[in-house]
Scaffold this motif. Structure first.
Motif, PDB file in Angstrom:
ATOM      1  N   CYS A 186      34.250  34.214  31.899  1.00  0.00           N
ATOM      2  CA  CYS A 186      35.073  35.022  30.997  1.00  0.00           C
ATOM      3  C   CYS A 186      34.702  36.490  31.135  1.00  0.00           C
ATOM      4  CB  CYS A 186      34.860  34.563  29.558  1.00  0.00           C
ATOM      5  SG  CYS A 186      35.663  35.627  28.348  1.00  0.00           S
ATOM      6  N   ASP A 371      43.271  32.351  25.980  1.00  0.00           N
ATOM      7  CA  ASP A 371      44.625  32.839  25.715  1.00  0.00           C
ATOM      8  C   ASP A 371      44.709  33.389  24.297  1.00  0.00           C
ATOM      9  OD1 ASP A 371      45.267  30.705  23.820  1.00  0.00           O
ATOM     10  OD2 ASP A 371      45.432  29.383  25.549  1.00  0.00           O
ATOM     11  N   ALA A 384      49.465  36.186  26.449  1.00  0.00           N
ATOM     12  CA  ALA A 384      48.560  36.414  27.580  1.00  0.00           C
ATOM     13  C   ALA A 384      47.557  35.278  27.708  1.00  0.00           C
ATOM     14  CB  ALA A 384      47.821  37.739  27.408  1.00  0.00           C
ATOM     15  N   GLU A 385      47.199  34.985  28.946  1.00  0.00           N
ATOM     16  CA  GLU A 385      46.120  34.045  29.208  1.00  0.00           C
ATOM     17  C   GLU A 385      45.372  34.493  30.455  1.00  0.00           C
ATOM     18  OE1 GLU A 385      47.915  30.167  29.832  1.00  0.00           O
ATOM     19  OE2 GLU A 385      47.733  30.405  31.999  1.00  0.00           O
ATOM     20  N   THR A 386      44.090  34.142  30.507  1.00  0.00           N
ATOM     21  CA  THR A 386      43.246  34.468  31.659  1.00  0.00           C
ATOM     22  C   THR A 386      42.570  33.202  32.140  1.00  0.00           C
ATOM     23  OG1 THR A 386      42.830  36.710  30.838  1.00  0.00           O
ATOM     24  CG2 THR A 386      41.319  35.847  32.502  1.00  0.00           C
ATOM     25  N   ARG A 423      44.699  37.506  34.963  1.00  0.00           N
ATOM     26  CA  ARG A 423      45.312  37.539  33.635  1.00  0.00           C
ATOM     27  C   ARG A 423      46.826  37.554  33.805  1.00  0.00           C
ATOM     28  NH1 ARG A 423      43.961  42.600  29.995  1.00  0.00           N
ATOM     29  NH2 ARG A 423      44.946  43.614  31.787  1.00  0.00           N
ATOM     30  N   ARG A 425      50.454  37.967  31.859  1.00  0.00           N
ATOM     31  CA  ARG A 425      51.050  38.503  30.630  1.00  0.00           C
ATOM     32  C   ARG A 425      52.567  38.305  30.656  1.00  0.00           C
ATOM     33  NH1 ARG A 425      50.132  44.397  30.700  1.00  0.00           N
ATOM     34  NH2 ARG A 425      49.722  44.225  32.936  1.00  0.00           N
ATOM     35  N   THR A 438      50.942  39.917  36.408  1.00  0.00           N
ATOM     36  CA  THR A 438      49.666  39.287  36.773  1.00  0.00           C
ATOM     37  C   THR A 438      48.653  40.366  37.132  1.00  0.00           C
ATOM     38  OG1 THR A 438      50.785  37.313  37.616  1.00  0.00           O
ATOM     39  CG2 THR A 438      48.513  37.662  38.313  1.00  0.00           C
ATOM     40  N   VAL A 441      41.805  40.378  37.806  1.00  0.00           N
ATOM     41  CA  VAL A 441      40.678  40.797  36.970  1.00  0.00           C
ATOM     42  C   VAL A 441      39.380  40.921  37.759  1.00  0.00           C
ATOM     43  CG1 VAL A 441      39.283  40.215  34.956  1.00  0.00           C
ATOM     44  CG2 VAL A 441      41.748  39.778  34.938  1.00  0.00           C
ATOM     45  N   PHE A 536      39.691  45.750  32.213  1.00  0.00           N
ATOM     46  CA  PHE A 536      39.682  44.664  31.238  1.00  0.00           C
ATOM     47  C   PHE A 536      38.726  45.060  30.110  1.00  0.00           C
ATOM     48  CE2 PHE A 536      39.451  40.429  29.524  1.00  0.00           C
ATOM     49  CZ  PHE A 536      40.614  39.809  29.955  1.00  0.00           C
TER      50      PHE A 536
END
Length: 758
Positions: A186, A371, A384-386, A423, A425, A438, A441, A536
């Motif tokens: 993360c 997310d 959003a999710e990563t 990530r 979005r 996209t 990251v 980020f």
């Protein structure tokens, strides 16, 4: 002839009888000595001994047997206790007393705190933690029992990121069994390395302060070494097990853990598992704090005794966290899945200068998904999710040499670390509604570290000296750089060679008083986040962070002075330190760069600060008042200064004071305890980082443990007895419309039950 024959028979009879008498006399003279670990008061097995023509190993009860001979010396040799020679006079005394106390050869007079995490009962002491700590689901929370260790908290219940004396993140070297490490997948460090430790298989944590112990990898501010359960080979095949469970009222937290296995002469196998779940808790003001979490850990450890001199070990652990609330971050953890695998081999050599050779290899795989789907956002502009992952591979090989008045470690280690993730979005409002963006990251970044190290412990009458050093070869690159990142920097690759060295010693004035001084110079290459994170928000404020592959290594010139007084019932220790920092890694705002997210105020770039300073102290006083009453007092403080901007360094914990009063009754079966903690206000803040002042607070915890049987322990307690509303300086603030500091839980009752057959 008959008379002659009879005379011959008599002579034969006399000779045979005499031989039996001599044999019987020799057998009667065989005596036994028990070898005991002075630190833990437990027998020591597998100690090699040589006395005259007798050689062998101590058994599971630590016993050695031989026939006493006047003038002979006794030689003992063990990997953890070194080589010890007993003169004839000392052998006679040992035979009279029936035992010998041995002390580990490691120099624990250095700046170090040991935490013993034990599954059984017994008198509490400064370094022992209760059975409840086996049930902790996060090792970062466990470490907070050490006054010099705080935690950055972005969640109320998970992912506590250790801060040692103000040093944090990659400045603290966190390892399992001296070698294995994990990297947070993360970008926001929801899953720091401490959260991946299988707590219920840990027996001890070494908190090695400062850049003085360089054996376990490149260290800058300190090393935290978690030691897992060692195999306990037994003469008879024996089943073993432990099961524990606890409940906390505030947050409706359930925890359970267990170990089951079997131990024999050559095999020790254990399966372990732990499951914890919790909901939102209420702080001292009666407000609810999002703190939902689910965490499962399971695995196994196999120990094989190949011979009296060789052992093999394999550890496999899997950690799964799901649906964890992070109110201080723009996303929540949806799932984090981590595998830790390591294998180790140790060989002991007797009668030679080379006494031990240990080799370990490991692999750590972390897969992370977060997310913002469950976040209450008004208005909701983006979903959003990563999805990210990290991989760590490496190994370590170390030799130990024992000499007449010193012992030497030497070896090499290797770490390979890679991070990748994106990530996604989905725009929900405005002119870009419906579009999916996209962000690259991690840029598939990697860092390789190869190190050569050595550490020499010299024992002289009244003195102990330690010389430690290592040389690291560090290289890094981005395998899939984004266009915007490549446009900022000319060269994304980096190759650095940097040394670290430490020298110190302790003067033993008498059996009670000692004074030590240790001076170290450590260099640390930037980590993946500092080099390659691509816009980020990973810092204290919501600014997007931009990595910098042009960063120089940090340099820490640190002095530690350690005083210790130890009498029969009193132990006082004090440690004062000063760190002169050069090229300290920090960040500054880039006005010329636009953030990727409209909600971010801007972009910060990692940079070097030419000069910074940290200084502080720790004091600890433990005393046994009476046979049933004891106490422990500790104070810690760190002062950090950015000497370029003339302001405080960010995220430095305030002065911390703790007082613990303990008692034992009913033959050590009943053990009440009360803990008082005072945290001073922190008004030395880095305003350029958006840091705010923190008020002081006082909090009281209490508990009582009842050891009804040798295998059964029950503990009941109250955390935050007076329902105080408080928050830690290193706790991040809750985001959203009701933005406020993330307060700690209010009053909570808990009950723990543990059955142990280990």
């Amino acid at each position: 002839m008959k008379i002659n024959s009879s005379g011959s028979g008599v002579r034969v009879f006399i000779v045979v009888a005499a031989l039996f008498m001599i044999a019987g006399y020799s057998y009667a003279q065989e005596q036994t000595i028990k070898l005991i670990d002075e630190k833990h008061n437990k027998p020591i097995d597998d100690v090699y001994f040589k006395y005259a023509e007798s050689t062998g190993f101590s058994d599971a009860q630590g016993r050695i047997s031989f026939v006493y001979r006047q003038g002979e010396s006794l030689n003992l040799s063990h990997v953890s206790f070194g080589k010890v020679l007993f003169t004839d006079e000392q052998v006679q005394k040992a035979l009279e007393e029936g035992f010998v106390m041995l002390t580990e050869s490691e120099n624990y007079l250095m700046p170090v705190t040991l935490i013993k995490v034990r599954p059984d009962g017994g008198l509490p002491s400064r370094m022992d933690l209760s059975v409840q700590n086996k049930l902790e689901h996060d090792a970062g929370s466990l470490l907070e029992s050490v006054p010099s260790v705080s935690s950055i908290r972005k969640s109320g219940a998970y992912g506590f990121d250790p801060v040692l004396r103000g040093f944090k993140y990659d400045q603290v070297n966190l390892v399992l069994d001296g070698v294995q490490t994990a990297s947070a997948a993360c970008p926001n460090r929801m899953d720091p390395a401490a959260s991946q430790i299988p707590v219920n298989m840990i027996v001890q944590a070494e908190v090695l302060k400062g850049p003085h112990n360089l054996r376990y990898g490149n260290v800058f501010g300190g090393t935290i070494n978690f030691k897992s359960t060692a195999p306990a080979f037994k003469s008879k095949t024996t089943p073993l097990g432990r099961i524990g469970s606890s409940y906390e009222s505030n947050g409706n937290i359930y925890r359970t853990e267990g170990v089951a296995g079997v131990s024999g002469q050559t095999v020790d196998f254990r399966m372990f598992g732990a499951y914890s779940t919790g909901e939102d808790y209420t702080d001292g003001d009666g407000k609810d704090i999002p703190a939902q979490f689910n965490r499962l850990n399971w695995g196994g450890k196999l120990g094989l005794k190949l011979s009296n001199s060789q052992k093999l070990g394999i550890l496999v652990s899997n950690n799964v966290a799901k649906d964890v609330d992070f109110p201080a971050l723009p996303m929540d953890l949806r799932e984090d899945n981590t595998w830790l695998i390591n294998a180790s081999h140790s060989a002991v050599f007797y009668g030679k200068a080379l006494s031990n050779w240990e080799t370990s290899v490991y692999a750590t795989m972390v897969d992370h998904l977060m997310d913002n789907y469950e976040k209450v956002i008004e208005p909701r502009m983006v979903d959003a999710e990563t999805n990210a992952d990290t991989r760590n591979y490496g190994g370590r090989s170390e030799l130990r040499f024992d000499f007449e008045s010193s012992h030497l470690y030497g070896g090499l280690d290797y770490r390979f670390e890679t991070a990748d993730g994106f990530r996604t979005r989905e725009m929900l409002m405005g002119p870009m509604a419906g579009k999916i963006l996209t962000d690259n990251v991690w840029q598939d970044a990697q860092v390789q570290r190869t190190g050569i190290f050595g550490e020499w412990h010299i024992h002289q009458h009244g003195f102990q000296f330690v010389v430690s050093g290592r040389l690291d070869f560090n290289s890094s690159k981005a395998n899939n750089p984004s266009e915007n990142f490549s446009a900022i920097y000319n060269d994304l690759d980096s190759k650095i060679v940097h040394p670290s060295v430490s020298f110190g010693g302790t003067r033993l004035f008498n059996e009670k008083v000692s004074l030590g001084m240790y001076l170290g110079m450590a260099t640390r290459s930037p980590g993946i986040t500092e080099r390659y994170i691509n816009q980020f928000p990973v810092g204290l404020d919501p600014y997007e962070m931009l990595g910098n592959p042009d960063l120089n290594p940090e340099i820490n010139n640190q002095l530690d002075i350690v005083f210790q007084y130890q009498a029969a019932n009193t132990n006082i220790s004090a440690n004062v330190f000063t760190s002169v920092l050069r090229d300290f890694i920090s960040s500054e705002i880039r006005e010329d760069l636009d953030p990727a997210m409209a909600t971010s105020p801007g972009v910060r770039q990692f940079v070097n600060i030419k000069k910074a300073l940290m200084t502080g102290f720790e004091i600890n006083w433990t005393q046994q008042y009476t046979a049933f009453l004891s106490h422990n007092l500790s104070i810690s403080y760190t002062h950090g200064e950015n000497q370029v901007l003339d302001e405080a360094l960010p995220e430095i914990p305030p002065l911390d004071f703790r007082y613990r009063l303990m008692a034992t009754f009913a033959k050590d079966k009943l053990q009440p305890e009360i803990l008082f903690r005072y945290s001073a206000k922190q008004d030395r803040i880095a305003t350029s980082y958006g840091e705010t002042k923190t008020p002081d607070f006082m909090v009281v915890d209490s508990k009582v443990s009842w050891h009804t049987k040798s295998f059964l322990t029950t503990t009941a307690g109250i955390q935050n007895l007076f329902d105080t509303a408080y928050y830690e300086h290193l706790a991040r603030s809750v985001r959203g419309a009701d933005a406020r500091p993330m307060y700690s839980p209010g009053r909570s009752f808990y009950l723990t039950l543990t059955l142990s057959f280990l």
